[in-house]
Scaffold this motif. Sequence first.
Motif, PDB file in Angstrom:
ATOM      1  N   CYS A 338      68.400  47.914  46.022  1.00 14.00           N
ATOM      2  CA  CYS A 338      66.936  47.841  46.158  1.00 14.00           C
ATOM      3  C   CYS A 338      66.398  49.192  46.627  1.00 14.00           C
ATOM      4  O   CYS A 338      67.077  49.917  47.356  1.00 14.00           O
ATOM      5  CB  CYS A 338      66.543  46.830  47.230  1.00 14.00           C
ATOM      6  SG  CYS A 338      67.177  45.200  46.928  1.00 14.00           S
ATOM      7  N   GLY A 339      65.166  49.453  46.274  1.00 15.16           N
ATOM      8  CA  GLY A 339      64.446  50.615  46.806  1.00 15.16           C
ATOM      9  C   GLY A 339      65.194  51.905  46.569  1.00 15.16           C
ATOM     10  O   GLY A 339      65.650  52.212  45.460  1.00 15.16           O
ATOM     11  N   THR A 340      65.338  52.650  47.639  1.00 17.49           N
ATOM     12  CA  THR A 340      66.016  53.940  47.545  1.00 17.49           C
ATOM     13  C   THR A 340      67.453  53.779  47.055  1.00 17.49           C
ATOM     14  O   THR A 340      67.951  54.593  46.274  1.00 17.49           O
ATOM     15  CB  THR A 340      65.983  54.609  48.935  1.00 17.49           C
ATOM     16  OG1 THR A 340      64.632  55.005  49.180  1.00 17.49           O
ATOM     17  CG2 THR A 340      66.870  55.819  48.995  1.00 17.49           C
ATOM     18  N   ALA A 341      68.121  52.743  47.513  1.00 17.04           N
ATOM     19  CA  ALA A 341      69.516  52.533  47.103  1.00 17.04           C
ATOM     20  C   ALA A 341      69.591  52.323  45.586  1.00 17.04           C
ATOM     21  O   ALA A 341      70.556  52.722  44.930  1.00 17.04           O
ATOM     22  CB  ALA A 341      70.101  51.344  47.854  1.00 17.04           C
ATOM     23  N   SER A 385      73.892  49.456  49.558  1.00 23.52           N
ATOM     24  CA  SER A 385      72.961  49.065  50.613  1.00 23.52           C
ATOM     25  C   SER A 385      73.265  49.838  51.883  1.00 23.52           C
ATOM     26  O   SER A 385      74.388  49.774  52.392  1.00 23.52           O
ATOM     27  CB  SER A 385      73.068  47.560  50.885  1.00 23.52           C
ATOM     28  OG  SER A 385      72.276  47.207  51.989  1.00 23.52           O
ATOM     29  N   GLN A 386      72.279  50.557  52.363  1.00 24.46           N
ATOM     30  CA  GLN A 386      72.457  51.261  53.628  1.00 24.46           C
ATOM     31  C   GLN A 386      72.799  50.279  54.738  1.00 24.46           C
ATOM     32  O   GLN A 386      73.760  50.439  55.452  1.00 24.46           O
ATOM     33  CB  GLN A 386      71.156  52.013  53.959  1.00 24.46           C
ATOM     34  CG  GLN A 386      71.149  52.831  55.240  1.00 24.46           C
ATOM     35  CD  GLN A 386      70.983  52.032  56.516  1.00 24.46           C
ATOM     36  OE1 GLN A 386      71.748  52.229  57.471  1.00 24.46           O
ATOM     37  NE2 GLN A 386      70.036  51.120  56.571  1.00 24.46           N
ATOM     38  N   SER A 387      71.978  49.254  54.871  1.00 23.39           N
ATOM     39  CA  SER A 387      72.115  48.326  55.995  1.00 23.39           C
ATOM     40  C   SER A 387      73.258  47.348  55.789  1.00 23.39           C
ATOM     41  O   SER A 387      73.843  46.851  56.747  1.00 23.39           O
ATOM     42  CB  SER A 387      70.822  47.526  56.159  1.00 23.39           C
ATOM     43  OG  SER A 387      70.571  46.783  54.965  1.00 23.39           O
ATOM     44  N   THR A 390      70.594  43.670  53.274  1.00 25.15           N
ATOM     45  CA  THR A 390      69.447  43.391  52.405  1.00 25.15           C
ATOM     46  C   THR A 390      69.653  42.085  51.627  1.00 25.15           C
ATOM     47  O   THR A 390      70.634  41.940  50.885  1.00 25.15           O
ATOM     48  CB  THR A 390      69.235  44.579  51.452  1.00 25.15           C
ATOM     49  OG1 THR A 390      68.982  45.717  52.263  1.00 25.15           O
ATOM     50  CG2 THR A 390      68.089  44.350  50.496  1.00 25.15           C
ATOM     51  N   VAL A 436      62.502  54.447  59.012  1.00 23.11           N
ATOM     52  CA  VAL A 436      62.524  53.367  58.014  1.00 23.11           C
ATOM     53  C   VAL A 436      62.756  53.933  56.606  1.00 23.11           C
ATOM     54  O   VAL A 436      63.431  53.331  55.782  1.00 23.11           O
ATOM     55  CB  VAL A 436      61.216  52.548  58.100  1.00 23.11           C
ATOM     56  CG1 VAL A 436      61.019  51.690  56.869  1.00 23.11           C
ATOM     57  CG2 VAL A 436      61.254  51.672  59.352  1.00 23.11           C
ATOM     58  N   ALA A 437      62.217  55.123  56.364  1.00 22.44           N
ATOM     59  CA  ALA A 437      62.429  55.727  55.041  1.00 22.44           C
ATOM     60  C   ALA A 437      63.846  56.282  54.955  1.00 22.44           C
ATOM     61  O   ALA A 437      64.280  57.051  55.815  1.00 22.44           O
ATOM     62  CB  ALA A 437      61.419  56.848  54.831  1.00 22.44           C
ATOM     63  N   ALA A 438      64.544  55.883  53.923  1.00 15.93           N
ATOM     64  CA  ALA A 438      65.924  56.354  53.754  1.00 15.93           C
ATOM     65  C   ALA A 438      65.919  57.806  53.301  1.00 15.93           C
ATOM     66  O   ALA A 438      65.191  58.177  52.380  1.00 15.93           O
ATOM     67  CB  ALA A 438      66.621  55.487  52.721  1.00 15.93           C
ATOM     68  N   GLN A 445      74.544  58.082  49.647  1.00 15.19           N
ATOM     69  CA  GLN A 445      74.836  57.057  48.624  1.00 15.19           C
ATOM     70  C   GLN A 445      75.134  57.703  47.267  1.00 15.19           C
ATOM     71  O   GLN A 445      76.005  57.255  46.528  1.00 15.19           O
ATOM     72  CB  GLN A 445      73.651  56.100  48.478  1.00 15.19           C
ATOM     73  CG  GLN A 445      73.558  55.073  49.588  1.00 15.19           C
ATOM     74  CD  GLN A 445      72.202  54.376  49.626  1.00 15.19           C
ATOM     75  OE1 GLN A 445      71.259  54.776  48.948  1.00 15.19           O
ATOM     76  NE2 GLN A 445      72.104  53.326  50.432  1.00 15.19           N
ATOM     77  N   LEU A 523      58.471  57.087  45.792  1.00 13.32           N
ATOM     78  CA  LEU A 523      58.654  56.005  46.771  1.00 13.32           C
ATOM     79  C   LEU A 523      58.452  56.526  48.197  1.00 13.32           C
ATOM     80  O   LEU A 523      57.794  55.880  49.025  1.00 13.32           O
ATOM     81  CB  LEU A 523      60.049  55.373  46.615  1.00 13.32           C
ATOM     82  CG  LEU A 523      60.407  54.288  47.626  1.00 13.32           C
ATOM     83  CD1 LEU A 523      59.462  53.090  47.525  1.00 13.32           C
ATOM     84  CD2 LEU A 523      61.844  53.820  47.456  1.00 13.32           C
ATOM     85  N   LYS A 524      59.012  57.697  48.469  1.00  8.59           N
ATOM     86  CA  LYS A 524      58.876  58.262  49.820  1.00  8.59           C
ATOM     87  C   LYS A 524      57.400  58.464  50.165  1.00  8.59           C
ATOM     88  O   LYS A 524      56.960  58.143  51.260  1.00  8.59           O
ATOM     89  CB  LYS A 524      59.603  59.610  49.943  1.00  8.59           C
ATOM     90  CG  LYS A 524      61.101  59.580  49.953  1.00  8.59           C
ATOM     91  CD  LYS A 524      61.731  59.124  51.252  1.00  8.59           C
ATOM     92  CE  LYS A 524      62.000  57.640  51.235  1.00  8.59           C
ATOM     93  NZ  LYS A 524      63.237  57.196  50.659  1.00  8.59           N
ATOM     94  N   GLU A 527      55.583  54.985  50.709  1.00  2.94           N
ATOM     95  CA  GLU A 527      55.889  54.224  51.916  1.00  2.94           C
ATOM     96  C   GLU A 527      55.473  54.948  53.182  1.00  2.94           C
ATOM     97  O   GLU A 527      55.144  54.302  54.176  1.00  2.94           O
ATOM     98  CB  GLU A 527      57.369  53.804  51.958  1.00  2.94           C
ATOM     99  CG  GLU A 527      58.371  54.874  52.230  1.00  2.94           C
ATOM    100  CD  GLU A 527      59.795  54.318  52.362  1.00  2.94           C
ATOM    101  OE1 GLU A 527      60.709  55.051  52.037  1.00  2.94           O
ATOM    102  OE2 GLU A 527      59.987  53.174  52.787  1.00  2.94           O
TER     103      GLU A 527
HETATM  104  O1  M6R Z   1      69.528  48.732  53.493  1.00  5.72           O
HETATM  105  P1  M6R Z   1      69.309  48.892  52.014  1.00  5.72           P
HETATM  106  O2  M6R Z   1      69.856  50.193  51.488  1.00  5.72           O
HETATM  107  O3  M6R Z   1      69.834  47.741  51.213  1.00  5.72           O
HETATM  108  O4  M6R Z   1      67.746  48.940  51.818  1.00  5.72           O
HETATM  109  C1  M6R Z   1      67.182  48.960  50.541  1.00  5.72           C
HETATM  110  C2  M6R Z   1      65.715  49.304  50.589  1.00  5.72           C
HETATM  111  O5  M6R Z   1      65.014  48.340  51.326  1.00  5.72           O
HETATM  112  C3  M6R Z   1      65.471  50.679  51.212  1.00  5.72           C
HETATM  113  O6  M6R Z   1      66.154  51.676  50.537  1.00  5.72           O
HETATM  114  C4  M6R Z   1      63.972  51.004  51.213  1.00  5.72           C
HETATM  115  O7  M6R Z   1      63.533  51.141  49.898  1.00  5.72           O
HETATM  116  C5  M6R Z   1      63.715  52.268  52.025  1.00  5.72           C
HETATM  117  N1  M6R Z   1      62.753  52.013  53.059  1.00  5.72           N
HETATM  118  C6  M6R Z   1      63.200  53.381  51.223  1.00  5.72           C
HETATM  119  O8  M6R Z   1      62.991  54.526  51.988  1.00  5.72           O
END
Ligand code: M6R
Length: 651
Positions: A338-341, A385-387, A390, A436-438, A445, A523-524, A527
């Motif tokens: 999702c998102g940045t990932a 996924s960073q976290s 998700t 919050v912004a990756a 990644q 995206l950056k 957000e």
């Molecule tokens: O933890 P995740 O990598 O799964 O999160 C995915 C997205 O929610 C995350 O990359 C989001 O798009 C960021 N806030 C973007 O900067």
Amino acid sequence: MTRVGHRRSPATGGCPERPERVVTLTPVCGIVGYVGWRGAQEVLVNGLRRLEYRGYDSAGVAVVDGRGELEVHRAAGPLDNLVAVLPEGGATGEGTGRGGTTGMGHTRWATHGPPTDRNAHPHRDAASKVAVVHNGIIENFVALRAELEAAGVELASDTDSEVAAHLVARAFAADPDAGLTAAVRAVVARLEGAFTLVFTHADSPDEIVAARRSSPLVVGVGEGEMFVASDVAAFIDHTREAVELGQDQIVTLTRGGAVVTDFLGEPARTRPFHVDWDIAAAEKGGHDFFMLKEIEEQPAALADTLRGHLVDGRIVLDEQRLSDQELRDIDKVFVVACGTAYHAGLLAKYAIEHWCRIPVEVEVASEFRYRDPVLDRSTLVVAISQSGETADTLEAVRHARDQKARVLAICNTNGAQIPRESDAVLYTHAGPEVGVAATKTFTAQVIACYLVGLALAQTFGTKYADEVAREYAELEASTDAVARVLEAVVEPARALARELAASKAVLFLGRHVGFPVALEGALKLKELAYMHAEGFAAGELKHGPIALIEQDLPVVVVMPSPKGRAILHQKLLSNIREIQARGARTIVVAEEGDETVRPFAEHLIEVPAVSTLLQPLVASVPLQVFAAEVARARGYDVDKPRNLAKSVTVE
Ligand code: M6R
């Protein structure tokens, strides 16, 4: 029962476990609990500071004070609002000479009930004996609330969480000798949905009891003190020894240690680990915002992600529960994220298809499982996924596994749910990312995706060992290139941001690997700066988006190298001419020494020459700085953009 005391834990590493299934996914809130010898209030507030990225609608703490009474303070808004209403000096049990050393704190991302003081956690029972903090959704709370109200209980908030405090208070009162753990066990058996809960009871002030279903929960093991939190960052000031709780486990913490059982009271398996980053990594280090620090940490994040993955000429992952034959049988790859990932995943496609000659599809995780993708044992699903929490990505992983596909996770959080449920794992060692912004986790990644590509290429035999080693060396060299970008572009990107901060919209264009960079740049900006920003494949421009171009609209163009794919370079030059002819202001990210582009660039951002696949790493950095600085110039909180949370654990 599993006892956990203070001892050196094995280093982080693989732990093949059966995948765990849960029914519901949870919103993201931050939880911290403490029992020990320090003033609990200070420990909790400091812990909450590190968890604020998880939610910042409201915050609260509950401490069993020196008189054995619960002291609760809560405030809507950011953590500083809570700090403003806390007792002077942070002491509790004022006048008794004994401050409270047991308590819990919470930072909320609202789901049930608006973010007001009364809905902030911790919640209490009517007699103010039990306090609870909760991350998740108790799905049967309406029925439980009705049951409590029928019994004459008055609820003080709109939340689902409060019912847990009343229920535990009643269970404890019914059999005080059985203790708080037994009361919690009885109550969680009645709860439906997802819940990670921490309880304390004023009559049992030397313990806290936590139950985990779904959202993460880790125990911190100190000397004569124990912690429990959503994230190790909450207690990293005090200990780096941690234990990850599994699904459906209950932990009872006292000063001397922790006892872990499952929801039935049976001994439970846990996973101790040593946190391999320190307090400095969780602090701003002189920067105004975490994000700015995290942008600068990218060379180290890339180097740390690469380190140790080329062993005796072979790429190795962190965890692999797949045989070489199972990997060789793979004939198709899906990347879900999702998102940045997801943008990192788009880049995985270029690398894997190029190196392995195998088809790769990339899909946003929230769409993946609903369209019934064709998956079988010979499909590899790469989940990024960073976290690792998700919800959309986790559900995509579960769907893939249900269809017998193999799952490889790329994750920045050791032991998070997505890697736990995957067959193989590659960790991005980017360290904690609080903004919050990756940023650093995005570039990490990308590097991790390339490592996966090389690992597959060696398995399929599409690359010889010396070729793999050469590519790996190039990846290593990219860390220097990113460091040079940081030295050169931060100031110009800042100046540009100030100049364009009042713009209504910004477009981003790229081709080939520059296309995901354009998406990520947009995206950056969206957000962080709440600005209309769109990324396009430059070739698509003439199929519609060109209608958006108007006088003075800033358009960022990510140029490919003039050397590698001259044809792409030519085409982008034509695209620039098209938009300039319609009045756009061009901001061009181009390779150093690319003189052909200079006449077409109102603003030129030069980045070092690197190979094609590495270009996204150097080209993304100025766009990260640009977005952060536009946000700053517009007066926004760069680390905590509105409406967002770091981990999105709701679908
Ligand atoms: O933890 P995740 O990598 O799964 O999160 C995915 C997205 O929610 C995350 O990359 C989001 O798009 C960021 N806030 C973007 O900067």
